[in-house]
Design a protein around this motif. Structure first.
Motif, short mmCIF file in Angstrom:
data_model
loop_
_atom_site.label_atom_id
_atom_site.label_comp_id
_atom_site.label_asym_id
_atom_site.label_seq_id
_atom_site.Cartn_x
_atom_site.Cartn_y
_atom_site.Cartn_z
N GLY A 58 0.80 -1.22 0.00
CA GLY A 58 0.00 0.00 0.00
C GLY A 58 0.84 1.27 0.00
O GLY A 58 0.37 2.32 0.43
N TRP A 59 2.06 1.16 -0.50
CA TRP A 59 2.98 2.29 -0.48
C TRP A 59 2.91 3.09 -1.76
O TRP A 59 2.76 2.56 -2.85
CB TRP A 59 4.42 1.81 -0.28
N THR A 60 3.07 4.39 -1.61
CA THR A 60 3.11 5.30 -2.75
C THR A 60 4.54 5.38 -3.28
O THR A 60 5.50 4.97 -2.61
CB THR A 60 2.67 6.71 -2.35
N PHE A 61 4.66 5.95 -4.49
CA PHE A 61 6.00 6.22 -5.02
C PHE A 61 6.77 7.09 -4.03
O PHE A 61 7.96 6.87 -3.79
CB PHE A 61 5.92 6.97 -6.35
N GLN A 62 6.11 8.09 -3.46
CA GLN A 62 6.78 9.02 -2.56
C GLN A 62 7.31 8.32 -1.32
O GLN A 62 8.41 8.59 -0.86
CB GLN A 62 5.85 10.16 -2.16
N ARG A 63 6.53 7.39 -0.77
CA ARG A 63 6.99 6.67 0.42
C ARG A 63 8.25 5.87 0.11
O ARG A 63 9.21 5.87 0.88
CB ARG A 63 5.90 5.76 0.96
N VAL A 64 8.25 5.16 -1.01
CA VAL A 64 9.43 4.38 -1.39
C VAL A 64 10.61 5.32 -1.67
O VAL A 64 11.74 5.03 -1.29
CB VAL A 64 9.13 3.46 -2.60
N ALA A 65 10.34 6.44 -2.29
CA ALA A 65 11.40 7.43 -2.56
C ALA A 65 12.01 7.91 -1.25
O ALA A 65 13.23 7.98 -1.12
CB ALA A 65 10.83 8.60 -3.36
N ASP A 66 11.17 8.21 -0.29
CA ASP A 66 11.66 8.67 1.02
C ASP A 66 12.48 7.59 1.72
O ASP A 66 13.48 7.88 2.37
CB ASP A 66 10.50 9.09 1.92
N MET A 67 12.07 6.34 1.58
CA MET A 67 12.77 5.23 2.24
C MET A 67 14.11 4.90 1.59
O MET A 67 15.03 4.42 2.26
CB MET A 67 11.89 3.98 2.23
N THR A 68 14.21 5.15 0.29
CA THR A 68 15.41 4.74 -0.46
C THR A 68 16.36 5.87 -0.78
O THR A 68 17.52 5.63 -1.11
CB THR A 68 15.01 4.08 -1.79
N GLY A 69 15.86 7.10 -0.76
CA GLY A 69 16.68 8.23 -1.21
C GLY A 69 16.68 8.37 -2.72
O GLY A 69 17.42 9.19 -3.27
N LEU A 70 15.87 7.57 -3.39
CA LEU A 70 15.74 7.66 -4.85
C LEU A 70 14.65 8.65 -5.19
O LEU A 70 13.78 8.94 -4.37
CB LEU A 70 15.39 6.29 -5.44
N SER A 71 14.65 9.13 -6.40
CA SER A 71 13.59 10.05 -6.82
C SER A 71 12.35 9.24 -7.22
O SER A 71 12.43 8.07 -7.57
CB SER A 71 14.04 10.89 -8.01
N VAL A 72 11.21 9.90 -7.14
CA VAL A 72 9.96 9.29 -7.59
C VAL A 72 10.09 8.89 -9.05
O VAL A 72 9.66 7.81 -9.47
CB VAL A 72 8.77 10.25 -7.37
#
Length: 72
Positions: A21-35
């Motif tokens: 249920g994660w958004t692109f933004q959540r994964v971006a925040d967790m990884t340091g990668l861009s959306v």
């Protein structure tokens, strides 16, 4: 250096992300990668081993689970 060829099991990242249920933004925040980077990976774009490692760690998966035919 790209280690993942476009189109090979690209959907697994999306599948794992959506299952949580994660958004692109959540994964971006967790990884340091861009959306945009995450979107590109999910769309089948080439990626690096570093990006693969970051996504695997965030999604609590292994690289072979996300990219079964990767050249790692």
């Amino acid at each position: 250096m790209s280690v993942h060829k476009p189109g090979i099991h690209c959907c697994r990242v999306k599948t794992y992300r959506k299952a949580r249920g994660w958004t692109f933004q959540r994964v971006a925040d967790m990884t340091g990668l861009s959306v945009g980077c995450i979107h590109q990976v999910e769309a089948g774009g080439e990626t690096t081993l570093t990006t693969m490692r970051k996504l695997a760690k965030a999604l609590e998966a292994t690289i072979p689970e996300l990219w079964p035919e990767s050249e790692t």
